[in-house]
Design a protein around this motif. Structure first.
Motif, PDB file in Angstrom:
ATOM      1  N   MET A 173      -9.521   5.884  -3.394  1.00  0.00           N
ATOM      2  CA  MET A 173      -8.747   4.688  -3.061  1.00  0.00           C
ATOM      3  C   MET A 173      -8.723   3.848  -4.325  1.00  0.00           C
ATOM      4  SD  MET A 173      -9.284   1.587  -0.379  1.00  0.00           S
ATOM      5  CE  MET A 173      -7.848   1.492   0.652  1.00  0.00           C
ATOM      6  N   VAL A 174      -7.511   3.486  -4.757  1.00  0.00           N
ATOM      7  CA  VAL A 174      -7.338   2.636  -5.925  1.00  0.00           C
ATOM      8  C   VAL A 174      -6.867   1.276  -5.440  1.00  0.00           C
ATOM      9  CG1 VAL A 174      -6.094   2.296  -8.095  1.00  0.00           C
ATOM     10  CG2 VAL A 174      -6.776   4.622  -7.395  1.00  0.00           C
ATOM     11  N   SER A 176       0.844  -1.190   0.000  1.00  0.00           N
ATOM     12  CA  SER A 176       0.000   0.000   0.000  1.00  0.00           C
ATOM     13  C   SER A 176       0.880   1.240   0.000  1.00  0.00           C
ATOM     14  CB  SER A 176      -0.945  -0.002   1.200  1.00  0.00           C
ATOM     15  OG  SER A 176      -0.212  -0.134   2.404  1.00  0.00           O
ATOM     16  N   GLY A 177       0.297   2.329  -0.449  1.00  0.00           N
ATOM     17  CA  GLY A 177       1.018   3.595  -0.485  1.00  0.00           C
ATOM     18  C   GLY A 177       0.077   4.735  -0.787  1.00  0.00           C
ATOM     19  N   LEU A 178       0.660   5.900  -0.901  1.00  0.00           N
ATOM     20  CA  LEU A 178      -0.111   7.103  -1.195  1.00  0.00           C
ATOM     21  C   LEU A 178       0.427   7.765  -2.453  1.00  0.00           C
ATOM     22  CD1 LEU A 178      -0.246   8.616   2.402  1.00  0.00           C
ATOM     23  CD2 LEU A 178      -2.135   7.511   1.181  1.00  0.00           C
ATOM     24  N   GLU A 210      -5.072  -6.100   7.930  1.00  0.00           N
ATOM     25  CA  GLU A 210      -4.033  -5.348   8.633  1.00  0.00           C
ATOM     26  C   GLU A 210      -3.562  -4.157   7.790  1.00  0.00           C
ATOM     27  OE1 GLU A 210      -1.365  -3.866  11.313  1.00  0.00           O
ATOM     28  OE2 GLU A 210      -3.043  -5.233  11.628  1.00  0.00           O
ATOM     29  N   HIS A 211      -3.372  -4.371   6.502  1.00  0.00           N
ATOM     30  CA  HIS A 211      -2.999  -3.255   5.623  1.00  0.00           C
ATOM     31  C   HIS A 211      -4.116  -2.217   5.566  1.00  0.00           C
ATOM     32  CE1 HIS A 211       0.862  -4.145   3.652  1.00  0.00           C
ATOM     33  NE2 HIS A 211       0.586  -5.389   4.016  1.00  0.00           N
ATOM     34  N   LEU A 212      -5.341  -2.688   5.475  1.00  0.00           N
ATOM     35  CA  LEU A 212      -6.477  -1.767   5.431  1.00  0.00           C
ATOM     36  C   LEU A 212      -6.607  -0.986   6.736  1.00  0.00           C
ATOM     37  CD1 LEU A 212      -9.031  -4.042   3.613  1.00  0.00           C
ATOM     38  CD2 LEU A 212      -8.113  -1.872   2.739  1.00  0.00           C
ATOM     39  N   ARG A 213      -6.371  -1.643   7.858  1.00  0.00           N
ATOM     40  CA  ARG A 213      -6.446  -0.947   9.143  1.00  0.00           C
ATOM     41  C   ARG A 213      -5.503   0.243   9.162  1.00  0.00           C
ATOM     42  NH1 ARG A 213      -3.515  -0.348  13.261  1.00  0.00           N
ATOM     43  NH2 ARG A 213      -1.995  -1.935  12.711  1.00  0.00           N
ATOM     44  N   ARG A 214      -4.296   0.049   8.642  1.00  0.00           N
ATOM     45  CA  ARG A 214      -3.327   1.158   8.590  1.00  0.00           C
ATOM     46  C   ARG A 214      -3.793   2.272   7.655  1.00  0.00           C
ATOM     47  NH1 ARG A 214       1.607  -2.204   7.239  1.00  0.00           N
ATOM     48  NH2 ARG A 214       0.780  -4.041   8.248  1.00  0.00           N
ATOM     49  N   ILE A 215      -4.414   1.900   6.559  1.00  0.00           N
ATOM     50  CA  ILE A 215      -4.941   2.921   5.635  1.00  0.00           C
ATOM     51  C   ILE A 215      -6.078   3.685   6.296  1.00  0.00           C
ATOM     52  CG2 ILE A 215      -6.225   3.257   3.483  1.00  0.00           C
ATOM     53  CD1 ILE A 215      -4.530   0.947   2.308  1.00  0.00           C
ATOM     54  N   TRP A 216      -6.976   2.969   6.982  1.00  0.00           N
ATOM     55  CA  TRP A 216      -8.129   3.632   7.600  1.00  0.00           C
ATOM     56  C   TRP A 216      -7.692   4.552   8.744  1.00  0.00           C
ATOM     57  CZ3 TRP A 216     -10.425   2.868   3.564  1.00  0.00           C
ATOM     58  CH2 TRP A 216     -10.932   1.662   3.089  1.00  0.00           C
ATOM     59  N   GLU A 217      -6.524   4.324   9.328  1.00  0.00           N
ATOM     60  CA  GLU A 217      -6.026   5.209  10.390  1.00  0.00           C
ATOM     61  C   GLU A 217      -5.551   6.559   9.855  1.00  0.00           C
ATOM     62  OE1 GLU A 217      -2.990   2.879  12.286  1.00  0.00           O
ATOM     63  OE2 GLU A 217      -4.428   1.806  13.542  1.00  0.00           O
ATOM     64  N   LEU A 218      -5.257   6.629   8.569  1.00  0.00           N
ATOM     65  CA  LEU A 218      -4.804   7.875   7.947  1.00  0.00           C
ATOM     66  C   LEU A 218      -5.999   8.770   7.632  1.00  0.00           C
ATOM     67  CD1 LEU A 218      -2.292   6.318   5.394  1.00  0.00           C
ATOM     68  CD2 LEU A 218      -1.723   7.490   7.540  1.00  0.00           C
ATOM     69  N   PRO A 219      -5.750  10.076   7.458  1.00  0.00           N
ATOM     70  CA  PRO A 219      -6.850  10.937   7.011  1.00  0.00           C
ATOM     71  C   PRO A 219      -7.394  10.432   5.669  1.00  0.00           C
ATOM     72  CG  PRO A 219      -4.963  12.245   7.711  1.00  0.00           C
ATOM     73  CD  PRO A 219      -4.510  10.812   7.687  1.00  0.00           C
ATOM     74  N   ALA A 220      -8.688  10.561   5.489  1.00  0.00           N
ATOM     75  CA  ALA A 220      -9.329  10.093   4.259  1.00  0.00           C
ATOM     76  C   ALA A 220      -8.770  10.822   3.041  1.00  0.00           C
ATOM     77  CB  ALA A 220     -10.836  10.298   4.341  1.00  0.00           C
ATOM     78  N   THR A 221      -8.608  10.096   1.956  1.00  0.00           N
ATOM     79  CA  THR A 221      -8.204  10.671   0.678  1.00  0.00           C
ATOM     80  C   THR A 221      -9.435  10.697  -0.228  1.00  0.00           C
ATOM     81  OG1 THR A 221      -7.556   8.484  -0.130  1.00  0.00           O
ATOM     82  CG2 THR A 221      -5.813   9.846   0.853  1.00  0.00           C
ATOM     83  N   ALA A 265      -7.106   4.075 -13.767  1.00  0.00           N
ATOM     84  CA  ALA A 265      -7.701   4.404 -12.478  1.00  0.00           C
ATOM     85  C   ALA A 265      -6.806   5.388 -11.714  1.00  0.00           C
ATOM     86  CB  ALA A 265      -7.920   3.151 -11.645  1.00  0.00           C
ATOM     87  N   LEU A 266      -5.506   5.124 -11.704  1.00  0.00           N
ATOM     88  CA  LEU A 266      -4.570   6.031 -11.017  1.00  0.00           C
ATOM     89  C   LEU A 266      -4.572   7.406 -11.667  1.00  0.00           C
ATOM     90  CD1 LEU A 266      -1.572   3.620 -10.408  1.00  0.00           C
ATOM     91  CD2 LEU A 266      -2.916   4.788  -8.639  1.00  0.00           C
ATOM     92  N   GLY A 267      -4.610   7.446 -12.985  1.00  0.00           N
ATOM     93  CA  GLY A 267      -4.641   8.726 -13.700  1.00  0.00           C
ATOM     94  C   GLY A 267      -5.871   9.545 -13.333  1.00  0.00           C
ATOM     95  N   LEU A 268      -7.007   8.887 -13.255  1.00  0.00           N
ATOM     96  CA  LEU A 268      -8.239   9.578 -12.870  1.00  0.00           C
ATOM     97  C   LEU A 268      -8.112  10.141 -11.466  1.00  0.00           C
ATOM     98  CD1 LEU A 268     -11.221  10.320 -13.398  1.00  0.00           C
ATOM     99  CD2 LEU A 268     -11.820   8.103 -12.417  1.00  0.00           C
ATOM    100  N   ALA A 269      -7.589   9.325 -10.560  1.00  0.00           N
ATOM    101  CA  ALA A 269      -7.455   9.767  -9.165  1.00  0.00           C
ATOM    102  C   ALA A 269      -6.502  10.943  -9.044  1.00  0.00           C
ATOM    103  CB  ALA A 269      -6.966   8.597  -8.310  1.00  0.00           C
ATOM    104  N   MET A 270      -5.432  10.930  -9.779  1.00  0.00           N
ATOM    105  CA  MET A 270      -4.415  11.968  -9.614  1.00  0.00           C
ATOM    106  C   MET A 270      -4.740  13.255 -10.359  1.00  0.00           C
ATOM    107  SD  MET A 270      -0.893   9.721  -9.241  1.00  0.00           S
ATOM    108  CE  MET A 270      -0.522   9.753 -10.928  1.00  0.00           C
ATOM    109  N   THR A 271      -5.693  13.207 -11.282  1.00  0.00           N
ATOM    110  CA  THR A 271      -6.026  14.420 -12.037  1.00  0.00           C
ATOM    111  C   THR A 271      -7.357  15.036 -11.641  1.00  0.00           C
ATOM    112  OG1 THR A 271      -7.017  13.117 -13.828  1.00  0.00           O
ATOM    113  CG2 THR A 271      -4.681  13.716 -14.040  1.00  0.00           C
ATOM    114  N   THR A 272      -8.050  14.400 -10.741  1.00  0.00           N
ATOM    115  CA  THR A 272      -9.367  14.902 -10.339  1.00  0.00           C
ATOM    116  C   THR A 272      -9.244  15.692  -9.060  1.00  0.00           C
ATOM    117  OG1 THR A 272     -10.463  13.025 -11.368  1.00  0.00           O
ATOM    118  CG2 THR A 272     -11.721  14.250  -9.773  1.00  0.00           C
TER     119      THR A 272
END
Length: 124
Positions: A54-55, A15-17, A40-51, A117-124
């Motif tokens: 999510m891709v 996972s990453g940002l 466990e990976h999702l738990r760490r993502i959910w602890e971060l501020p919402a983006t 999907a990543l392109g859409l997320a990063m340009t919107t």
């Protein structure tokens, strides 16, 4: 936990940002035995501020059982609760069939290519 012939887990989760999105990459088998690792990976993502996005990159998934499908539905529900738009990328082969057979293809925002999907997320 399920292990392949090499003694390694049969699912690799990373996972990453990136700008505007958290990214979860899955490679291997998305099944009942691998859910603790995924959660466990999702738990760490959910602890971060919402983006805004999510891709989930499913391009490397070679097998998915009903519990794996349930995990994706849980991710969708959590994203909706957080106001995060969920994009499934790399949906082809096994995952395209699983989502089609279960009738969930239209429940998710699906992209054949994860870069789209990543392109859409990063340009919107």
């Amino acid at each position: 936990m399920s292990f392949g012939a090499t003694g390694k887990p049969t699912l690799v989760v990373t996972s990453g940002l990136v700008p505007n999105a958290s990214v979860l990459r899955l490679e291997g088998e998305l099944d009942v035995y691998m859910l603790p690792m995924l959660r466990e990976h999702l738990r760490r993502i959910w602890e971060l501020p919402a983006t805004p996005f999510m891709v989930v990159d499913l391009g490397g998934v070679g097998f998915c059982d009903s519990m794996g499908v349930n995990a994706l539905v849980e991710v969708m529900q959590e994203c909706e609760a957080r106001g995060t738009r969920l994009l499934l990328g790399g949906v082809r082969g096994v995952m395209a069939r699983v989502l089609s057979i279960t009738g969930l293809r239209n429940a998710f925002e699906v992209y054949d290519d994860v870069d789209e999907a990543l392109g859409l997320a990063m340009t919107t």
